[in-house]
Write a protein that holds these residues in place. Sequence first.
Motif, PDB file in Angstrom:
ATOM      1  N   MET A   1       0.837  -1.205   0.000  1.00  0.00           N
ATOM      2  CA  MET A   1       0.000   0.000   0.000  1.00  0.00           C
ATOM      3  C   MET A   1       0.871   1.253   0.000  1.00  0.00           C
ATOM      4  N   PHE A   2       0.732   2.078  -1.051  1.00  0.00           N
ATOM      5  CA  PHE A   2       1.405   3.379  -1.070  1.00  0.00           C
ATOM      6  C   PHE A   2       0.525   4.430  -0.401  1.00  0.00           C
ATOM      7  N   ALA A   3       1.149   5.483   0.080  1.00  0.00           N
ATOM      8  CA  ALA A   3       0.449   6.491   0.886  1.00  0.00           C
ATOM      9  C   ALA A   3      -0.565   7.293   0.092  1.00  0.00           C
ATOM     10  N   ASP A   4      -0.519   7.206  -1.245  1.00  0.00           N
ATOM     11  CA  ASP A   4      -1.487   7.950  -2.040  1.00  0.00           C
ATOM     12  C   ASP A   4      -2.804   7.203  -2.220  1.00  0.00           C
TER      13      ASP A   4
ATOM     14  N   VAL B   1       6.101  -1.610 -10.129  1.00  0.00           N
ATOM     15  CA  VAL B   1       6.173  -2.498  -8.974  1.00  0.00           C
ATOM     16  C   VAL B   1       5.650  -3.892  -9.346  1.00  0.00           C
ATOM     17  N   ALA B   2       4.529  -3.944 -10.052  1.00  0.00           N
ATOM     18  CA  ALA B   2       3.968  -5.238 -10.460  1.00  0.00           C
ATOM     19  C   ALA B   2       4.970  -6.013 -11.311  1.00  0.00           C
ATOM     20  N   GLY B   3       5.658  -5.315 -12.192  1.00  0.00           N
ATOM     21  CA  GLY B   3       6.642  -5.970 -13.041  1.00  0.00           C
ATOM     22  C   GLY B   3       7.848  -6.472 -12.284  1.00  0.00           C
ATOM     23  N   ALA B   4       8.170  -5.821 -11.181  1.00  0.00           N
ATOM     24  CA  ALA B   4       9.362  -6.199 -10.404  1.00  0.00           C
ATOM     25  C   ALA B   4       9.091  -7.293  -9.383  1.00  0.00           C
ATOM     26  N   LEU B   5       7.825  -7.534  -9.040  1.00  0.00           N
ATOM     27  CA  LEU B   5       7.498  -8.545  -8.033  1.00  0.00           C
ATOM     28  C   LEU B   5       7.611  -9.949  -8.622  1.00  0.00           C
ATOM     29  N   ARG B   6       8.285 -10.826  -7.913  1.00  0.00           N
ATOM     30  CA  ARG B   6       8.490 -12.206  -8.366  1.00  0.00           C
ATOM     31  C   ARG B   6       7.394 -13.109  -7.774  1.00  0.00           C
TER      32      ARG B   6
ATOM     33  N   MET C   1      -0.448   4.950 -12.043  1.00  0.00           N
ATOM     34  CA  MET C   1      -0.388   3.748 -12.869  1.00  0.00           C
ATOM     35  C   MET C   1       1.032   3.388 -13.278  1.00  0.00           C
ATOM     36  N   ALA C   2       1.857   4.384 -13.551  1.00  0.00           N
ATOM     37  CA  ALA C   2       3.241   4.086 -13.921  1.00  0.00           C
ATOM     38  C   ALA C   2       3.949   3.385 -12.769  1.00  0.00           C
ATOM     39  N   LYS C   3       3.768   3.896 -11.564  1.00  0.00           N
ATOM     40  CA  LYS C   3       4.382   3.276 -10.395  1.00  0.00           C
ATOM     41  C   LYS C   3       3.814   1.880 -10.161  1.00  0.00           C
ATOM     42  N   ALA C   4       2.508   1.756 -10.323  1.00  0.00           N
ATOM     43  CA  ALA C   4       1.864   0.465 -10.097  1.00  0.00           C
ATOM     44  C   ALA C   4       2.439  -0.607 -11.017  1.00  0.00           C
TER      45      ALA C   4
END
Length: 498
Positions: A256-259, A425-430, A419-422
């Motif tokens: 969860m990000f603060a935004d 992060v989704a791409g980096a999670l294994r 969305m860019a951040k999302a």
Amino acid sequence: MPSLYIDGKWTAGSGGTADVLNPFDASVVQTVDQAGPDDVERAVAAARAAFDTGPWRTTSASERSALLRRISELLVRDKEEIARTETLDTGKTLKESRIDVDDVTAVFRYYADLADKDAGRIVDTGMDNVLSRVVHEPVGVCALITPWNYPLLQLSWKVAPALAAGNTMVIKPSEVTPLTSVMLVRLCEEAGVPPGVVNIVLGEGRSVGAPLTEHDDVDMVSFTGGLATGQAIIRASAATVKRVAVELGGKNPNIMFADVDLDLAADWAMTAVFLHSGQVCSAGARLIVEESMHDDLVAEIARRAQLIRMGNGLDETSEVGPLVSAAHRAKIEDFVASALAEGATLVTGGARPEGPDLQKGWFYPPTLLTGVRRDMRVIREETFGPILTVETFRTEEEAVALGNDTEYGLAGAVWTPDMAKAHRVAGALRHGTVWINDYHPYVPAAEWGGMKRSGNGRELGPTGLAEYQEHKHIWHNTDPAPSRWFSGDARVREEDGP
């Protein structure tokens, strides 16, 4: 009525009987037969004969598709009875059980649609005299071993593609929750599955599961359950070099990000972990929250968690039911005790409820722990219960590092309106499934499975069908001629003359 189904006949087992208990009040729901090694031998032999010499292997894809569709129609017809049985067996709420039956129906419909559209492919060889085809054939006899938390749903993820591909099978459900698995086999029988194609044996892993995974005539094992059991199955299957697909749970980050809106964050932090009292392999048991919103979010989750209505799963007002067994509740209590001993802070929950209606059942309240560290057992191991731990991060990179800091890799989520951040992060999670601004949904057409120690292989989607198929290459030279590869070929030509 006998509980084992072998070679088209319902039969008692050689291992005696066992009571199936209702987690709400420990009452006996049903007494079922237990298989012994001899029953396993008969079931495997029936599946082997049905595959090798029976008609099922050579049935057309359209026939298999029609059968799967009939099973889906029977599931619709019996939805309420099946859902009620699932609740009595597992303790989950009736609302959840109804959703499960709908999901099972969707899985059978999906593979009914896919079964007759999977004809293989033509390979372009660049040669006019060669027809090269890759065809899909069934693997053979499959041992399907399922867990206790979603007994019917997890079984459907195996049975539907296995039937669609033309395999035969021996089903071994969890000894804790076998009832809806038996019901599904009865629907398969009613739908017209030939004798020997679908068999079911009930019992414990050491007397039923182990002989299945070690059997020479079993071509594939598909298992969903705990890591230790999965590792044992892989080792046991190595001797016969059979195909193995395992899904072994997870320790899933919910980032969860603060935004994120506080109301939304609290709602989904709870939904991710407390459905079915946390007994979900993909549960978001690790809340990883940006440091600046930690205090407000923890306070709001604690307030709401205390309002969750525990009760009988058959009561429409209940929001969560009990844990599946007394032994599992003891395991959850041990996780909480060890966390507190190691320095975690208990915010809410952490003790058996005191309500008079909850005393006979295996209830444990939604529990929230803060002040946790990465070396704590409650963080490293899959708790599989209503325990939510909270970790914090300051940067995007730290959030990803925390999310991946686990030996598991089944599922996870990231929450942010950016969305860019999302997507970064989704791409980096294994992890095999990553949700963005959501948690838990899946569709039969999308693959499901884990990375790292969460398992290998995939269920659902086209890949879920491919798990139950052999891919055979057929090369047809339509205009063969002598190869003249070896020197003796020249002498043959000289002796034959011009």
